[in-house]
Write a protein that holds these residues in place. Structure first.
Motif, PDB file in Angstrom:
ATOM      1  N   ASP A 140      14.934   2.032 -59.136  1.00  0.00           N
ATOM      2  CA  ASP A 140      13.625   1.790 -58.539  1.00  0.00           C
ATOM      3  C   ASP A 140      13.529   2.340 -57.124  1.00  0.00           C
ATOM      4  N   LEU A 141      12.305   2.790 -56.795  1.00  0.00           N
ATOM      5  CA  LEU A 141      11.987   3.237 -55.434  1.00  0.00           C
ATOM      6  C   LEU A 141      10.881   2.337 -54.900  1.00  0.00           C
ATOM      7  N   THR A 142      11.112   1.784 -53.703  1.00  0.00           N
ATOM      8  CA  THR A 142      10.125   0.892 -53.102  1.00  0.00           C
ATOM      9  C   THR A 142       9.678   1.453 -51.762  1.00  0.00           C
ATOM     10  N   LEU A 159      11.879  10.600 -60.762  1.00  0.00           N
ATOM     11  CA  LEU A 159      12.067   9.171 -60.555  1.00  0.00           C
ATOM     12  C   LEU A 159      12.220   8.500 -61.915  1.00  0.00           C
ATOM     13  N   ARG A 162      11.001   2.387 -61.559  1.00  0.00           N
ATOM     14  CA  ARG A 162       9.665   2.099 -61.070  1.00  0.00           C
ATOM     15  C   ARG A 162       9.513   2.569 -59.630  1.00  0.00           C
ATOM     16  N   ALA A 163       8.287   2.960 -59.280  1.00  0.00           N
ATOM     17  CA  ALA A 163       7.991   3.389 -57.912  1.00  0.00           C
ATOM     18  C   ALA A 163       6.853   2.524 -57.380  1.00  0.00           C
ATOM     19  N   TRP A 181       7.563  11.201 -63.000  1.00  0.00           N
ATOM     20  CA  TRP A 181       7.674   9.756 -62.838  1.00  0.00           C
ATOM     21  C   TRP A 181       7.923   9.165 -64.217  1.00  0.00           C
ATOM     22  N   VAL A 185       4.129   3.599 -61.773  1.00  0.00           N
ATOM     23  CA  VAL A 185       3.922   3.946 -60.369  1.00  0.00           C
ATOM     24  C   VAL A 185       2.773   3.106 -59.844  1.00  0.00           C
TER      25      VAL A 185
END
Length: 576
Positions: A140-142, A159, A162-163, A181, A185
């Motif tokens: 995940d990217l936050t 990715l 989840r973003a 993605w 997103v």
């Protein structure tokens, strides 16, 4: 102050191992000892620290392996301030990469990096333009609550998790292009200025509810395997959304658009209900089921269907075709479907090349000002006699276009061959008003033949409406039976022939005295009376009884009447 905090001037930063000072306050000797203790895959902990680019570069070089790659085990930079041009190039973060609440005072570069654990950039502040390019995020990217004051170039990355960019602020330029993605997103409540999402793939859908989009917004050459949701968002200045290929639904409902815009979408469903378009908007739809309830078009706007695949300009300037692989696997529609305009204000709207066979026009404002072009498709009357137990048998229907509200009304009344009744089936009077508005719309555009079917539908509903006085309904019934409301020349011709033949038979029995003409002679005589100013054969005229004279006067009146109805029907079908 805790046991791990720096002892220099009450500094809150984490101290380096085996020292009492942090990275910023460590002496050269202490820093050298720290660097010598490092090896590829080492965990870095620089929390609440002022980090300068020169020392960070030395640390990164020390973590470079023999293969030339930089490996960091886990990275904890939260609440730190990074000074100078920061470059993470070719770095592999083997665990979590935590940059929460960090401040980057100068340009930052994350290029060709691999994030094997979660990447945390919540609340980060990039005060200068930031490049995040050609990276791979395995988890995940936050970016929640992040701020990019001078913009961000987030391109060429992949990715897998989840973003989350919710509540982020891209205050100048945001380039999110050529990205894959793989999961969901989220840009909900984000503030996006001059942003572009081009040539990207969203495998898990895109959510941007209540977002604030301003400046020039672009989203072209994008494939979405799930849903795009911009519900409740605002768009200002210049917006180019598309071409898009959406396997699920494109939702732009409850939005507010100011400034010119263009939407080009190929989707399973497209919903723009309750959206306010304050300025001209051009919406091009391919192969979609479109809903537009409660929409307001403030300036002249176009909603049109597209038969051909969309094209767009690639980053290299070449012409690209929008891929629809995997979309609409069952059926390709020649015309996209519009299923509802209920409660919309269509004063400034033009609709072209759409299938309106199931479109609900009920409660539409200023429907008489709607412009229809490009051969829109409406429902047709049943093609043959139908009988069904418990329902009225259908009659032989002359072919004409009908709107969905009439179909619902007839189905609710039990007419066989008509389907579509629901709890909101309208009254005959309401359907009549809708037909009248659509007829006026076509007549204002100079399309008399196009208005004919809507006039027929209007008269049909007036004939069946309980609100129509009985005397008027009787007159309308005769008008329908004799000429199809002045639109069916065949009925007038049949009326002419039937009247002639039946009265000829009656007059053969009671119309003449002293002679016995044949049925053919009588029929020819009465036809000449109906069509000639001379009144027919004088020999037969001299032998007319009172009944025969009555028939002659009746036919002299009815003949021109039926001919006039037939000519009127032909004129109404061909006039422009």
């Amino acid at each position: 102050m805790t046991e791990t905090d720096c002892t220099s001037n009450d500094c809150p930063a984490n101290r380096l191992p085996d020292t009492s000072r942090c990275l910023e306050h460590a002496t050269e000797e202490e820093f050298t000892l720290f660097v010598e203790s490092l090896h590829p895959g080492k965990v870095l902990v620089f929390q609440r620290t002022n980090i300068h680019a020169n020392r960070l570069n030395v640390i990164l070089e020390t973590l470079r392996s023999e293969s030339g790659e930089i490996h960091i085990g886990r990275a904890f930079f939260e609440h730190s301030t990074l000074h100078g041009i920061i470059k993470f190039k070719g770095v592999t973060f083997q665990g979590i990469a935590n940059f929460r609440e960090c401040v980057f005072t100068q340009p930052a570069h994350f290029e060709s990096c691999t994030f094997k654990g979660n990447a945390q950039f919540s609340g980060v502040q990039f005060q200068r333009f930031t490049r995040i390019t050609n990276n791979r995020f395995n988890k995940d990217l936050t970016f929640r609550n992040a701020t990019c004051g001078e913009g961000v170039g987030f391109t060429g990355s992949e990715l897998c998790g989840r973003a989350d960019f919710s509540d982020a602020e891209i205050l100048r330029i945001g380039k999110f292009s050529q990205i894959v993605w793989h999961s969901s997103v989220n840009f909900s409540r984000a503030k996006l200025v001059d942003c572009s999402f081009n040539s990207s793939i969203f495998a898990g859908g895109l959510t941007a509810r209540d977002a604030e989009v301003s400046g020039k917004f672009q989203m072209q050459g994008v494939e979405v395997k799930d849903v795009i949701n911009f519900e409740g968002s605002s768009f200002s200045d210049l917006t180019f959304m598309g071409p898009l290929a959406v396997a699920g639904t494109l939702k732009i409902n409850d939005c507010n658009w100011t400034g010119r815009g263009r939407i080009s979408v190929s989707a399973h469903r497209f919903d723009m209900s309750r959206t306010q378009f304050e300025d001209p908007i051009e919406i091009r739809v391919r192969n979609s089921i479109t809903r537009a309830e409660g929409v307001r078009f403030g300036k002249p706007s176009l909603l049109t269907g597209e038969a051909d695949i969309f094209h767009f300009a690639t980053s290299e300037g070449a012409r690209g075709n929008l891929s629809e692989d995997g979309l609409h696997p069952k059926k390709i529609r020649s015309h996209p479907m519009l299923v509802s305009l209920r409660s919309s204000d269509v004063t400034n709207l033009t609709i072209a090349h759409f299938d309106l066979s199931t479109c609900s026009f009920a409660e539409t404002n200023n429907l008489d000002l709607l412009r229809l072009s490009g051969n829109p498709i409406f429902s047709q009357t049943p093609k043959r006699l139908r009988f069904r137990r418990g329902r009225r048998p259908s009659v032989w229907w002359s072919s004409r276009q009908v709107i969905d509200e009439e179909r619902q009304w007839r189905s609710a009344q039990g007419w066989a061959g008509w389907s579509g009744a629901d709890a909101r089936s309208p009254s005959a009077e309401t359907v009549s008003q809708l037909y009248r508005a659509l007829r006026s719309s076509h007549e204002a555009a100079g399309d008399g033949p196009g208005a004919a079917d809507f006039y027929y539908g209007e008269m049909e509903m007036r004939r069946h409406s309980r609100g129509t006085p009985r005397a008027e309904r009787a007159v309308i019934f005769l008008y329908w039976m004799l000429s199809g409301y002045g639109l069916r020349a065949g009925r007038a011709s049949i009326g002419f022939i039937t009247t002639l033949l039946s009265l000829s038979l009656i007059s053969l029995l009671f119309g003449f005295h002293g002679i016995s003409p044949s049925y053919v002679e009588v029929t020819v005589y009465w036809a000449s009376c109906m069509l000639s100013l001379r009144g027919g054969d004088a020999d037969l005229t001299d032998h007319l009884t009172i009944a025969g004279e009555t028939v002659r006067i009746s036919l002299r009146l009815l003949g021109p009447f039926f001919i006039g109805l037939a000519l009127l029907a032909v004129r109404n079908r061909v006039k422009r």
